[in-house]
Motif scaffolding. Sequence first.
Motif, PDB file in Angstrom:
ATOM      1  N   THR A  47      -9.644  -4.877 -11.610  1.00 43.32           N
ATOM      2  CA  THR A  47      -9.785  -3.142 -11.840  1.00 43.32           C
ATOM      3  C   THR A  47     -10.122  -2.559 -10.154  1.00 43.32           C
ATOM      4  O   THR A  47     -10.388  -1.873  -9.660  1.00 43.32           O
ATOM      5  CB  THR A  47     -10.823  -2.574 -12.189  1.00 43.32           C
ATOM      6  OG1 THR A  47     -12.307  -3.643 -12.213  1.00 43.32           O
ATOM      7  CG2 THR A  47     -10.560  -3.189 -14.154  1.00 43.32           C
ATOM      8  N   GLY A  48     -10.459  -3.549  -9.249  1.00 43.81           N
ATOM      9  CA  GLY A  48     -10.611  -3.751  -7.588  1.00 43.81           C
ATOM     10  C   GLY A  48      -9.017  -3.609  -6.907  1.00 43.81           C
ATOM     11  O   GLY A  48      -8.494  -3.195  -7.545  1.00 43.81           O
ATOM     12  N   ASP A  49      -8.812  -3.212  -5.703  1.00 44.32           N
ATOM     13  CA  ASP A  49      -7.522  -3.117  -5.081  1.00 44.32           C
ATOM     14  C   ASP A  49      -7.373  -4.141  -5.234  1.00 44.32           C
ATOM     15  O   ASP A  49      -7.216  -5.806  -4.295  1.00 44.32           O
ATOM     16  CB  ASP A  49      -8.142  -3.365  -3.458  1.00 44.32           C
ATOM     17  CG  ASP A  49      -7.093  -3.041  -3.026  1.00 44.32           C
ATOM     18  OD1 ASP A  49      -5.609  -3.025  -2.329  1.00 44.32           O
ATOM     19  OD2 ASP A  49      -7.489  -2.512  -1.419  1.00 44.32           O
ATOM     20  N   ARG A  50      -5.532  -4.271  -5.866  1.00 43.18           N
ATOM     21  CA  ARG A  50      -5.410  -5.672  -5.966  1.00 43.18           C
ATOM     22  C   ARG A  50      -4.006  -5.590  -5.024  1.00 43.18           C
ATOM     23  O   ARG A  50      -4.126  -6.631  -4.874  1.00 43.18           O
ATOM     24  CB  ARG A  50      -3.866  -5.293  -7.217  1.00 43.18           C
ATOM     25  CG  ARG A  50      -3.456  -6.720  -8.294  1.00 43.18           C
ATOM     26  CD  ARG A  50      -2.551  -6.179  -8.709  1.00 43.18           C
ATOM     27  NE  ARG A  50      -3.363  -5.649 -10.219  1.00 43.18           N
ATOM     28  CZ  ARG A  50      -4.372  -6.161 -11.272  1.00 43.18           C
ATOM     29  NH1 ARG A  50      -4.171  -7.775 -10.923  1.00 43.18           N
ATOM     30  NH2 ARG A  50      -4.338  -5.490 -11.980  1.00 43.18           N
ATOM     31  N   TYR A  86       1.049  -1.071  -0.056  1.00 49.38           N
ATOM     32  CA  TYR A  86       0.093   0.380   0.241  1.00 49.38           C
ATOM     33  C   TYR A  86       0.524   0.895  -0.244  1.00 49.38           C
ATOM     34  O   TYR A  86       0.448   2.044  -0.321  1.00 49.38           O
ATOM     35  CB  TYR A  86      -0.790   0.115   1.266  1.00 49.38           C
ATOM     36  CG  TYR A  86      -1.797  -1.069   1.074  1.00 49.38           C
ATOM     37  CD1 TYR A  86      -3.612  -1.050   0.082  1.00 49.38           C
ATOM     38  CD2 TYR A  86      -3.041  -1.158   2.081  1.00 49.38           C
ATOM     39  CE1 TYR A  86      -4.295  -1.693  -0.733  1.00 49.38           C
ATOM     40  CE2 TYR A  86      -3.790  -2.491   2.443  1.00 49.38           C
ATOM     41  CZ  TYR A  86      -4.698  -2.080   0.534  1.00 49.38           C
ATOM     42  OH  TYR A  86      -5.929  -2.812   0.842  1.00 49.38           O
ATOM     43  N   VAL A  96      -2.826   4.094  -4.659  1.00 49.54           N
ATOM     44  CA  VAL A  96      -3.308   4.470  -5.580  1.00 49.54           C
ATOM     45  C   VAL A  96      -4.805   3.229  -5.713  1.00 49.54           C
ATOM     46  O   VAL A  96      -5.709   3.011  -5.329  1.00 49.54           O
ATOM     47  CB  VAL A  96      -3.125   3.967  -6.936  1.00 49.54           C
ATOM     48  CG1 VAL A  96      -2.921   2.827  -7.587  1.00 49.54           C
ATOM     49  CG2 VAL A  96      -4.971   4.287  -8.037  1.00 49.54           C
ATOM     50  N   GLU A  97      -3.510   1.988  -4.854  1.00 44.80           N
ATOM     51  CA  GLU A  97      -4.776   0.752  -4.623  1.00 44.80           C
ATOM     52  C   GLU A  97      -5.834   1.182  -3.462  1.00 44.80           C
ATOM     53  O   GLU A  97      -6.477   0.661  -3.168  1.00 44.80           O
ATOM     54  CB  GLU A  97      -4.019  -0.520  -4.162  1.00 44.80           C
ATOM     55  CG  GLU A  97      -3.722  -0.782  -5.269  1.00 44.80           C
ATOM     56  CD  GLU A  97      -4.033  -0.946  -6.615  1.00 44.80           C
ATOM     57  OE1 GLU A  97      -5.121  -1.661  -6.461  1.00 44.80           O
ATOM     58  OE2 GLU A  97      -3.492  -1.048  -7.660  1.00 44.80           O
ATOM     59  N   TRP A  98      -5.315   1.172  -2.152  1.00 44.65           N
ATOM     60  CA  TRP A  98      -6.127   1.513  -1.138  1.00 44.65           C
ATOM     61  C   TRP A  98      -7.093   2.411  -1.309  1.00 44.65           C
ATOM     62  O   TRP A  98      -8.380   2.917  -0.572  1.00 44.65           O
ATOM     63  CB  TRP A  98      -4.937   1.993   0.219  1.00 44.65           C
ATOM     64  CG  TRP A  98      -4.341   3.193   0.292  1.00 44.65           C
ATOM     65  CD1 TRP A  98      -3.102   3.237   0.198  1.00 44.65           C
ATOM     66  CD2 TRP A  98      -4.781   4.041   0.959  1.00 44.65           C
ATOM     67  NE1 TRP A  98      -2.683   4.434   0.265  1.00 44.65           N
ATOM     68  CE2 TRP A  98      -3.603   5.196   1.075  1.00 44.65           C
ATOM     69  CE3 TRP A  98      -6.044   5.443   1.115  1.00 44.65           C
ATOM     70  CZ2 TRP A  98      -4.150   6.255   1.421  1.00 44.65           C
ATOM     71  CZ3 TRP A  98      -6.033   6.476   1.355  1.00 44.65           C
ATOM     72  CH2 TRP A  98      -5.366   7.300   0.903  1.00 44.65           C
ATOM     73  N   ARG A  99      -7.000   3.691  -1.866  1.00 46.09           N
ATOM     74  CA  ARG A  99      -7.810   4.675  -1.815  1.00 46.09           C
ATOM     75  C   ARG A  99      -8.934   4.387  -2.947  1.00 46.09           C
ATOM     76  O   ARG A  99     -10.111   4.827  -2.761  1.00 46.09           O
ATOM     77  CB  ARG A  99      -7.301   5.921  -2.757  1.00 46.09           C
ATOM     78  CG  ARG A  99      -6.139   6.590  -2.321  1.00 46.09           C
ATOM     79  CD  ARG A  99      -5.507   7.469  -2.804  1.00 46.09           C
ATOM     80  NE  ARG A  99      -4.149   8.612  -2.300  1.00 46.09           N
ATOM     81  CZ  ARG A  99      -3.287   8.940  -2.834  1.00 46.09           C
ATOM     82  NH1 ARG A  99      -3.047   8.644  -3.890  1.00 46.09           N
ATOM     83  NH2 ARG A  99      -2.486   9.155  -1.611  1.00 46.09           N
ATOM     84  N   LYS A 100      -9.350   2.536  -3.750  1.00 47.82           N
ATOM     85  CA  LYS A 100      -9.971   3.181  -4.562  1.00 47.82           C
ATOM     86  C   LYS A 100     -11.253   1.963  -3.217  1.00 47.82           C
ATOM     87  O   LYS A 100     -12.253   2.289  -3.736  1.00 47.82           O
ATOM     88  CB  LYS A 100     -10.078   1.312  -5.260  1.00 47.82           C
ATOM     89  CG  LYS A 100      -8.326   1.569  -6.261  1.00 47.82           C
ATOM     90  CD  LYS A 100      -8.145  -0.249  -6.989  1.00 47.82           C
ATOM     91  CE  LYS A 100      -7.165   0.558  -8.185  1.00 47.82           C
ATOM     92  NZ  LYS A 100      -6.947  -0.668  -8.462  1.00 47.82           N
ATOM     93  N   ASN A 101     -11.319   2.036  -2.013  1.00 52.44           N
ATOM     94  CA  ASN A 101     -11.928   1.789  -1.251  1.00 52.44           C
ATOM     95  C   ASN A 101     -11.965   1.795   0.506  1.00 52.44           C
ATOM     96  O   ASN A 101     -13.435   1.583   1.310  1.00 52.44           O
ATOM     97  CB  ASN A 101     -12.230  -0.138  -1.125  1.00 52.44           C
ATOM     98  CG  ASN A 101     -12.589  -0.676  -2.257  1.00 52.44           C
ATOM     99  OD1 ASN A 101     -13.676  -1.216  -3.032  1.00 52.44           O
ATOM    100  ND2 ASN A 101     -11.459  -1.658  -2.609  1.00 52.44           N
TER     101      ASN A 101
END
Length: 212
Positions: A91-94, A39, A44-49
């Motif tokens: 496309t989700g939180d990888r 993270y 950008v990943e944690w910001r998705k959810n």
Amino acid sequence: MQGQAFDSTELIQSEGNRVTQLVMLSNRRSLLLLADKLYRRNPVEWRKNAASREAALSQLESAMLSGQAWAPLDGRRDVAALSLSLAPEFTGDRVAAFVIACNDTIVTAHGGKRDFYYLDGVDPQYIYNAARNMETALWILNTRKDAQGQPLLLSNEIGPDNRNLSFEREFGKIIGRLDLLASYMTERYRRAVIGFVQGLVMAPALVFLPVK
């Protein structure tokens, strides 16, 4: 080094149960540490959810402990979930998908259990297979690119001015623990068989002799 505080459930655990549970706990901690590192490099990943990295980590840990399939992985479990988490089209939180899938793969290899008591056992071959799956997952993480030719997730960094292999080292700990557990359980089962045969062989000699 200090061990864990005594828990009454240990009274119904064998030595093998305890070792297995400690390996499971240590690997979960390593996966959470990897999630935090990923993270930090891939915000950008944690910001998705989530509203923050800490909130994303909390959600991720809850999902790992729930034992339920994680919704963004379309109900897939263990290696099927791992494959989807490393698919360029995901496309989700990888970060969450990858770590949750790794954890689910390890739990599945332990017979779907997180706590182990008398009569519980694990198949050393499945534990060994899980270690190999972690090696494969690490290799894919380090090599697979998206449609733009960028890494799916930034992890290890090797450059003229900076060298960060902490991801590799933490994954190495997980793989090493799984391999050691597989070897330990194999040896326990082997010694149990040898002990049984020894009992049969020595039984005729175990006769009380007269003492007067």
